[in-house]
Write an enzyme that holds these catalytic residues in place. Structure first.
Site, short mmCIF file in Angstrom:
data_model
loop_
_atom_site.label_atom_id
_atom_site.label_comp_id
_atom_site.label_asym_id
_atom_site.label_seq_id
_atom_site.Cartn_x
_atom_site.Cartn_y
_atom_site.Cartn_z
N CYS A 43 39.12 42.83 51.64
CA CYS A 43 38.27 44.03 51.94
C CYS A 43 37.73 43.22 53.40
O CYS A 43 37.39 42.32 53.72
CB CYS A 43 37.36 44.54 50.92
SG CYS A 43 36.03 45.83 51.44
N ASP A 45 34.69 44.00 54.20
CA ASP A 45 33.39 43.56 54.06
C ASP A 45 32.67 42.43 54.31
O ASP A 45 33.43 41.28 54.11
CB ASP A 45 33.17 43.77 52.34
CG ASP A 45 31.68 43.97 52.01
OD1 ASP A 45 30.95 42.69 52.46
OD2 ASP A 45 31.26 44.57 51.22
N ARG A 47 30.75 40.31 53.55
CA ARG A 47 30.28 39.56 52.32
C ARG A 47 31.37 38.68 51.69
O ARG A 47 31.22 38.10 50.79
CB ARG A 47 29.35 40.21 51.39
CG ARG A 47 28.17 40.75 52.06
CD ARG A 47 27.46 41.87 51.12
NE ARG A 47 28.37 43.15 50.93
CZ ARG A 47 28.05 44.27 50.09
NH1 ARG A 47 27.02 44.19 49.48
NH2 ARG A 47 28.98 45.19 49.98
N HIS A 99 36.72 43.14 45.61
CA HIS A 99 35.44 42.58 45.27
C HIS A 99 34.53 43.63 44.53
O HIS A 99 34.79 44.84 44.62
CB HIS A 99 34.64 41.83 46.58
CG HIS A 99 34.23 42.83 47.47
ND1 HIS A 99 33.16 43.61 47.73
CD2 HIS A 99 34.97 43.76 48.31
CE1 HIS A 99 33.00 44.45 48.39
NE2 HIS A 99 34.26 44.52 49.04
N CYS A 102 32.42 47.43 45.96
CA CYS A 102 33.16 47.50 46.90
C CYS A 102 32.52 49.06 47.53
O CYS A 102 32.72 49.88 46.77
CB CYS A 102 34.70 47.55 46.71
SG CYS A 102 35.31 47.78 48.24
CO CO Z 1 34.83 46.28 49.75
#
Ligand code: CO
Length: 222
Positions: A43, A45, A47, A99, A102
């Site tokens: 992803c 993202d 993080r 993750h 999400c």
């Molecule tokens: Co995500």
């Protein structure tokens, strides 16, 4: 330039100096050749920084990231990455990494409109639709994370069913497809046992991984 960006460039200078002093010739060696063993499809993202989570250096991990770690059969961007990694770099492992919590998956689960990305997240909604009867049996607070994991298994299945991976297996190339999920809350990666090394293993691995996901969330239901 803003102060923050100056800081990034300064950080880069410090990092490059540190790398070179710890491993003389590090960058010039990489210039000649990259030989990663792994393709990470994760992803976007912030993080979930791929290299850091598995403690790999530049040159060791080939990475593709998009919202909700999707592998869409008509997405030339992702397919080009898979093809280059498989046919040219000859990676040994292709790992789809979802993750927990999400945002893309949550938007799909909760029918939240976010904009242009709704059309992309539509693919996660397809996963939700396929498993809606089961998802509906879970407690509300577990549904997003359950869908995150179902989505990983479905996207790993999509990797297995690309012509690229099918052709690689057909010619006897060793490449193993995996499905993992990363816990934002604890920093740990979990193997969903969607581990596929040949065309015959695709459906049994998919069934096994789905069984693992279902068992985990059904245990939480009690
Ligand atoms: Co995500």
């Amino acid at each position: 330039m803003t102060k923050q960006l100056t800081e990034l460039l300064e950080n880069n200078l410090t990092w490059a100096k540190k790398m070179e002093s710890q491993r003389p010739g590090f960058f010039t060696n990489l210039l000649a050749l990259q030989t990663p063993q792994y393709l990470w499809i994760g992803c976007a993202d912030s993080r979930v920084p791929a290299n850091e989570l598995v403690d790999l250096l530049p040159g060791e991990l080939f990475v593709h990231r998009n919202v909700a770690n999707l592998v869409v059969h008509s997405d030339l961007n992702c397919l080009s990455v898979i093809e280059f990694a498989t046919d040219v770099l000859k990676v040994k492992h292709i790992i789809v990494v979802g993750h927990s919590n999400c945002g893309g998956v949550a938007a799909a689960m909760n029918d939240r409109r976010v904009g242009l990305a709704d059309n992309w997240i539509r693919h996660v909604k397809d996963v939700r639709s396929r498993h809606s009867a089961w998802l509906d049996t879970l407690k509300l607070e577990h549904r997003v994370n359950a869908l995150c994991e179902l989505n990983v298994v479905e996207q790993a299945l999509n990797v297995c069913q690309t012509t690229i991976v099918e052709d690689a297996w057909q010619r006897g190339q060793e490449v193993v497809v995996h499905g993992w999920v990363y816990g934002l809350d604890n920093g740990l990666l979990k193997d969903l046992s969607m581990t596929v090394a040949s065309i015959d293993e695709v459906i049994p691995a998919y069934d096994r991984a789905m069984g693992v996901v279902r068992a985990r969330y059904e245990a939480l239901r009690a």
